[in-house]
Design an enzyme around this catalytic site. Structure first.
Site, PDB file in Angstrom:
ATOM      1  N   GLU A 170       0.826  -1.203   0.000  1.00  0.00           N
ATOM      2  CA  GLU A 170       0.000   0.000   0.000  1.00  0.00           C
ATOM      3  C   GLU A 170       0.862   1.255   0.000  1.00  0.00           C
ATOM      4  OE1 GLU A 170      -3.094   2.384   2.869  1.00  0.00           O
ATOM      5  OE2 GLU A 170      -3.057   0.196   3.028  1.00  0.00           O
ATOM      6  N   SER A 183      -0.511  -6.575   7.779  1.00  0.00           N
ATOM      7  CA  SER A 183      -0.174  -5.489   8.701  1.00  0.00           C
ATOM      8  C   SER A 183      -1.222  -5.326   9.790  1.00  0.00           C
ATOM      9  CB  SER A 183      -0.022  -4.178   7.924  1.00  0.00           C
ATOM     10  OG  SER A 183       0.263  -3.099   8.792  1.00  0.00           O
ATOM     11  N   ASN A 184      -2.498  -5.352   9.409  1.00  0.00           N
ATOM     12  CA  ASN A 184      -3.530  -5.108  10.414  1.00  0.00           C
ATOM     13  C   ASN A 184      -3.628  -6.254  11.411  1.00  0.00           C
ATOM     14  OD1 ASN A 184      -6.306  -6.727   9.905  1.00  0.00           O
ATOM     15  ND2 ASN A 184      -5.321  -6.354   7.941  1.00  0.00           N
TER      16      ASN A 184
END
Length: 320
Positions: free
Chosen positions: A131, A228-229
């Site tokens: 991202e 990542s989350n």
């Protein structure tokens, strides 16, 4: 030991967000409509199970656009791509379907707008994340990556009165705010984006895990290590009071030793995790004496995103 021994607190919301659901369904519908193979640039979402399931159905995942045969169909992942990737696809005559999450697209548009107004853009995010690479590609001459509060001391801008921050959508809310606070101390005129860049689903899952972590001896987060989350959920759980927290792709990665002395287990999952994996973890816990499952609902999510226009157009034509 907790008041209610051997129980499970199941966080809600958890699992698929609207952007992930849209991206996965995009690949599934493309396979149905065009037939395999359908090429996908990068992992459509960061989850091993989802990627392997789609691979088994005929999706071919590639790292670079040049790996896609000329004239073939390629889907861009939920994390977004830089403009140069669209140019590369056009040069190869590829049929493209853009499954970028609309919330990521919003950040891309903000980057373009602030660059056009000649702002220095401080992008809070993790180096190398897809991202971040995609957003940076929208305005590379204007964007500086800030990977946490420790990076702030080295940040330089051309004009401290024309500087704005944006962020990767999947970060920890607390981590991002800490970075923003450090940046504002250094650049008092720092502007904020018109709306919060951190994804609603990322925030909601962090709120939910904070609430169960306060009562849990152990928090199991279902998710892949490149998500990542999901990684952030482990960190948030520990910061919120859980004695231990671990990230697992599925029940087969749980270590029975983690349950020693544990009365309450919290369970949640990252935004790219299908519920079947959570069900597997709950079944494993039940087999080890944790049959009492209590859903802890923090926020109700109702947001949905429509499929990419390119795909909807072709589906309508096929039906006609």
């Amino acid at each position: 030991m907790t008041e209610h021994p051997r129980r499970v607190l199941l966080a809600a919301p958890r699992g698929y967000c609207a952007g992930v659901d849209r991206a996965v369904v995009t690949v599934e519908k493309a396979l149905e409509l065009y037939g395999p193979p359908v090429y996908v640039r990068k992992e459509i979402v960061h989850n091993k199970y989802v990627v392997q399931t789609l691979r088994n159905r005929g999706a071919i995942f590639v790292d670079e656009t040049e790996e896609v045969p000329e004239g073939a169909t390629v889907i861009f992942s939920a994390h977004g791509v830089a403009p140069i990737v669209h140019d590369e696809a056009a040069d190869r005559g590829l049929k493209t379907i853009d499954a970028t999450c609309p919330l990521v697209t919003k950040v891309h548009k903000e980057a373009v707008r602030f660059a056009e107004e000649d702002y220095d853009i401080l992008l809070i995010g993790h180096e190398g994340h897809e991202e971040v690479i995609g957003t940076t590609g929208e305005a590379p001459d204007h964007i500086t990556l800030v990977d946490g509060p420790d990076d702030v001391a080295d940040v330089e801008v051309r004009d401290p009165s024309k500087v704005v921050w944006l962020s990767q959508t999947t970060l920890s809310v607390d981590e991002t705010l800490a970075t923003v606070d450090a940046l504002k101390t250094k650049f008092p005129l720092l502007q904020s984006p018109p709306s919060d860049d951190i994804c609603y689903a990322t925030q909601n899952r962090q709120v939910a895990v904070k609430q169960i972590a306060a009562e849990a001896d152990l928090v199991v987060v279902v998710g892949s290590k490149n998500s990542s989350n999901s990684v952030r959920l482990v960190e948030v759980a520990l910061e919120a009071g859980a004695s231990a927290s671990y990230l697992v792709d599925g029940a087969d990665e749980i270590d029975p030793a983690w349950l020693d002395g544990v009365g309450t287990v919290g369970v949640t999952s990252g935004a790219s995790v299908p519920e079947v994996l959570v069900d597997g973890v709950l079944e494993w816990l039940a087999q080890h004496g944790f049959e009492d499952v209590r859903v802890h609902s923090a926020i109700e999510e109702k947001l949905t995103f429509s499929l990419p226009q390119e795909l909807k157009r072709d589906m309508k034509a096929a039906q006609g």
